[in-house]
Design an enzyme around this catalytic site. Structure first.
Site, PDB file in Angstrom:
ATOM      1  N   TYR A 122       0.819  -1.215   0.000  1.00  0.00           N
ATOM      2  CA  TYR A 122       0.000   0.000   0.000  1.00  0.00           C
ATOM      3  C   TYR A 122       0.857   1.270   0.000  1.00  0.00           C
ATOM      4  O   TYR A 122       0.430   2.313  -0.507  1.00  0.00           O
ATOM      5  CB  TYR A 122      -0.973  -0.020   1.179  1.00  0.00           C
ATOM      6  CG  TYR A 122      -2.256   0.720   0.864  1.00  0.00           C
ATOM      7  CD1 TYR A 122      -3.034   0.389  -0.244  1.00  0.00           C
ATOM      8  CD2 TYR A 122      -2.685   1.771   1.658  1.00  0.00           C
ATOM      9  CE1 TYR A 122      -4.198   1.081  -0.541  1.00  0.00           C
ATOM     10  CE2 TYR A 122      -3.855   2.462   1.372  1.00  0.00           C
ATOM     11  CZ  TYR A 122      -4.607   2.117   0.268  1.00  0.00           C
ATOM     12  OH  TYR A 122      -5.755   2.805  -0.024  1.00  0.00           O
ATOM     13  N   LYS A 140      -3.729   8.291   2.223  1.00  0.00           N
ATOM     14  CA  LYS A 140      -4.997   8.072   2.945  1.00  0.00           C
ATOM     15  C   LYS A 140      -4.937   8.688   4.348  1.00  0.00           C
ATOM     16  O   LYS A 140      -5.949   9.160   4.865  1.00  0.00           O
ATOM     17  CB  LYS A 140      -5.316   6.583   3.030  1.00  0.00           C
ATOM     18  CG  LYS A 140      -5.713   5.949   1.694  1.00  0.00           C
ATOM     19  CD  LYS A 140      -6.936   6.590   1.081  1.00  0.00           C
ATOM     20  CE  LYS A 140      -7.472   5.772  -0.082  1.00  0.00           C
ATOM     21  NZ  LYS A 140      -8.500   6.503  -0.858  1.00  0.00           N
TER      22      LYS A 140
HETATM   23  O1  0WD Z   1     -10.272  -2.422  -2.029  1.00  0.00           O
HETATM   24  C1  0WD Z   1     -10.698  -1.369  -2.499  1.00  0.00           C
HETATM   25  N1  0WD Z   1     -11.142  -1.325  -3.733  1.00  0.00           N
HETATM   26  C2  0WD Z   1     -10.725  -0.160  -1.632  1.00  0.00           C
HETATM   27  C3  0WD Z   1     -10.844   1.087  -2.187  1.00  0.00           C
HETATM   28  C4  0WD Z   1     -10.614  -0.324  -0.163  1.00  0.00           C
HETATM   29  C5  0WD Z   1     -10.689   0.905   0.575  1.00  0.00           C
HETATM   30  C6  0WD Z   1     -10.781   2.121  -0.041  1.00  0.00           C
HETATM   31  N2  0WD Z   1     -10.853   2.201  -1.392  1.00  0.00           N
HETATM   32  C7  0WD Z   1     -10.950   3.531  -1.987  1.00  0.00           C
HETATM   33  C8  0WD Z   1      -9.976   3.883  -3.074  1.00  0.00           C
HETATM   34  O2  0WD Z   1      -8.697   4.213  -2.559  1.00  0.00           O
HETATM   35  C9  0WD Z   1     -10.675   5.087  -3.685  1.00  0.00           C
HETATM   36  O3  0WD Z   1     -10.482   6.233  -2.864  1.00  0.00           O
HETATM   37  O4  0WD Z   1     -12.211   3.692  -2.583  1.00  0.00           O
HETATM   38  C10 0WD Z   1     -12.152   4.673  -3.590  1.00  0.00           C
HETATM   39  C11 0WD Z   1     -12.734   4.115  -4.855  1.00  0.00           C
HETATM   40  O5  0WD Z   1     -11.932   3.080  -5.314  1.00  0.00           O
HETATM   41  P1  0WD Z   1     -12.453   1.814  -6.147  1.00  0.00           P
HETATM   42  O6  0WD Z   1     -13.911   1.868  -6.285  1.00  0.00           O
HETATM   43  O7  0WD Z   1     -11.795   0.638  -5.550  1.00  0.00           O
HETATM   44  O8  0WD Z   1     -11.710   2.030  -7.539  1.00  0.00           O
HETATM   45  P2  0WD Z   1     -12.143   2.361  -9.047  1.00  0.00           P
HETATM   46  O9  0WD Z   1     -13.376   1.640  -9.431  1.00  0.00           O
HETATM   47  O10 0WD Z   1     -10.915   2.110  -9.870  1.00  0.00           O
HETATM   48  O11 0WD Z   1     -12.428   3.899  -8.982  1.00  0.00           O
HETATM   49  C12 0WD Z   1     -11.463   4.845  -8.617  1.00  0.00           C
HETATM   50  C13 0WD Z   1     -11.514   5.931  -9.635  1.00  0.00           C
HETATM   51  C14 0WD Z   1     -10.641   5.853 -10.863  1.00  0.00           C
HETATM   52  O12 0WD Z   1     -10.605   4.777 -11.569  1.00  0.00           O
HETATM   53  P3  0WD Z   1      -9.172   4.326 -12.254  1.00  0.00           P
HETATM   54  O13 0WD Z   1      -9.118   2.892 -11.861  1.00  0.00           O
HETATM   55  O14 0WD Z   1      -9.377   4.612 -13.673  1.00  0.00           O
HETATM   56  O15 0WD Z   1      -8.032   5.106 -11.636  1.00  0.00           O
HETATM   57  O16 0WD Z   1     -10.980   7.133  -9.181  1.00  0.00           O
HETATM   58  C15 0WD Z   1     -11.010   8.000 -10.299  1.00  0.00           C
HETATM   59  C16 0WD Z   1     -11.099   7.146 -11.520  1.00  0.00           C
HETATM   60  O17 0WD Z   1     -12.377   7.170 -12.050  1.00  0.00           O
HETATM   61  N3  0WD Z   1      -9.838   8.840 -10.442  1.00  0.00           N
HETATM   62  C17 0WD Z   1      -9.949  10.152 -10.617  1.00  0.00           C
HETATM   63  N4  0WD Z   1     -11.019  10.961 -10.649  1.00  0.00           N
HETATM   64  C18 0WD Z   1     -10.805  12.267 -10.876  1.00  0.00           C
HETATM   65  N5  0WD Z   1      -9.581  12.779 -11.093  1.00  0.00           N
HETATM   66  C19 0WD Z   1      -8.635  10.611 -10.811  1.00  0.00           C
HETATM   67  C20 0WD Z   1      -8.474  11.994 -11.065  1.00  0.00           C
HETATM   68  N6  0WD Z   1      -7.295  12.552 -11.294  1.00  0.00           N
HETATM   69  N7  0WD Z   1      -7.782   9.559 -10.742  1.00  0.00           N
HETATM   70  C21 0WD Z   1      -8.526   8.478 -10.502  1.00  0.00           C
END
Ligand code: 0WD
Length: 256
Positions: A155, A162
Site C-alpha cells: 500500500y 490516505k
Molecule cells: O479495495 C478497495 N477497492 C478499496 C478502495 C478499499 C478501501 C478504499 N478504497 C478507496 C480507493 O482508494 C478510492 O479512494 O475507494 C475509492 C474508490 O476506489 P475503487 O472503487 O476501488 O476504484 P475504481 O473503481 O478504480 O475507482 C477509482 C476511480 C478511478 O478509476 P481508475 O481505476 O481509472 O483510476 O478514481 C477516479 C477514476 O475514475 N480517479 C480520478 N477521478 C478524478 N480525477 C482521478 C483523477 N485525477 N484519478 C482516478
C-alpha cells in the site's frame, strides 16, 4: 418514502460497475436521492455513461481533480442543474504502480506529490469549490483504507495519502461544522475493483480476511453503499470528523 427524498448527491469516482462509487450511487438512489456523476476522462466516459443513464442521473460531467479548470466547470454544472445540493461523495484515488510495488524508501518525490494531490488534496479542492453550493445539513464523505493507520503490504505511498485524506476530513469537519456541513470517511475492506488491481498482494489479503475477520468474509460494494447511506442521511446528523469502518471487522484483530 425514502430516507433521501428531495436530496441531491454528487458522486465522484465511478470507473465501472465494480466501483465502490457505483455501489454508493445505487444505495443513495434507492432512497430517493437525485444523482449527479462525474467521469475522469474520455476513456472512462464510455463505461460511466450507460451507468449514468441506468440511474437516471441529472448530469454527467468530466472531472479530473488534477485540472484546476475542471473545478470551475463542476461548480457551474452543479449551479446550472441544481442550485444547491446535499451530499458529496469522494471515491477516487491514484498512485503510480511503481510506488506501490517497490520498497517504500524508494518512493519518488513526484510519485508522493501525485498520490497525495489526487487522493487527498482533491477533497479539500472539491470542498473549496463546492461548499457554497451545499445546503445546511449537508454531508461530505471520502473513501479510505486501513493502510493509513497500519503498514499493509503493497500500500506504501497510498497509505500516506490516505492518512492525509483522513486528517483533511477531520480539519474540514471542524471548519465546516458552523455551516452545518458534516465530513466523514468510510474505511472499506478490500474489494475487487480497477483501483484495487494495482495493489500487489491483494489476492492474499482476501484469503486472510476470510480466515481471520470476525465476519469470515470480504465485504461488498452494497455494504459500503449502506454505510454511505447512513452518513448521507439525517440518521447520522450528530456524526462528523469520523472514520467509519466497513471491513468485516478485520481492523479490530491483532496480529500476534
Ligand atoms: O479495495 C478497495 N477497492 C478499496 C478502495 C478499499 C478501501 C478504499 N478504497 C478507496 C480507493 O482508494 C478510492 O479512494 O475507494 C475509492 C474508490 O476506489 P475503487 O472503487 O476501488 O476504484 P475504481 O473503481 O478504480 O475507482 C477509482 C476511480 C478511478 O478509476 P481508475 O481505476 O481509472 O483510476 O478514481 C477516479 C477514476 O475514475 N480517479 C480520478 N477521478 C478524478 N480525477 C482521478 C483523477 N485525477 N484519478 C482516478
Amino acid at each position: 418514502m425514502g430516507l433521501l427524498d428531495g436530496k441531491k448527491a454528487l458522486v465522484l469516482g465511478i470507473a465501472n460497475d465494480m466501483s465502490i462509487a457505483w455501489g454508493i450511487t445505487r444505495a443513495l438512489k434507492a432512497e430517493g436521492c437525485s444523482i449527479g456523476l462525474t467521469y475522469l476522462n474520455d476513456a472512462l466516459k464510455k463505461r460511466v455513461e450507460p451507468l449514468s443513464e441506468e440511474i437516471g442521473a441529472d448530469f454527467l460531467v468530466e472531472m479530473d481533480v488534477t485540472k484546476e479548470e475542471h473545478y470551475d466547470q463542476l461548480k457551474k454544472t452543479v449551479q446550472d442543474n441544481w442550485g444547491k445540493f446535499d451530499i458529496l461523495v469522494h471515491s477516487l484515488a491514484f498512485a503510480d504502480r511503481a510506488d506501490l510495488k517497490g520498497r517504500f524508501h524508494e518512493t519518488s518525490r513526484a510519485g508522493f506529490s501525485m498520490a497525495c494531490d489526487i487522493s487527498a488534496y482533491s477533497l479539500i479542492g472539491l470542498t473549496k469549490a463546492l461548499k457554497d453550493e451545499m445546503n445546511p445539513g449537508s454531508s461530505i464523505m471520502a473513501m479510505t483504507y486501513h493502510g493509513s493507520q497500519q503498514v499493509l503490504e503493497g500500500y506504501n505511498v497510498m497509505g500516506v495519502a490516505k492518512a492525509a485524506l483522513e486528517a483533511s476530513a477531520r480539519y474540514l469537519a471542524s471548519d465546516l461544522g458552523e455551516d452545518g456541513i458534516r465530513v466523514n470517511c468510510i474505511s472499506a475492506g478490500p474489494i475487487r475493483t480497477l483501483a484495487a488491481s494495482g495493489v500487489p498482494g491483494l489476492k492474499k489479503i482476501f484469503g486472510i480476511i476470510e480466515e481471520k475477520a470476525p465476519l469470515k468474509r470480504n465485504i461488498t460494494t452494497e455494504e459500503v453503499g449502506g454505510t454511505a447511506l447512513y452518513l448521507a442521511s439525517d440518521l447520522s446528523s450528530g456524526v462528523t470528523g469520523q472514520v467509519l469502518y466497513c471491513d468485516s471487522g478485520i481492523s479490530t484483530m491483532g496480529t500476534c
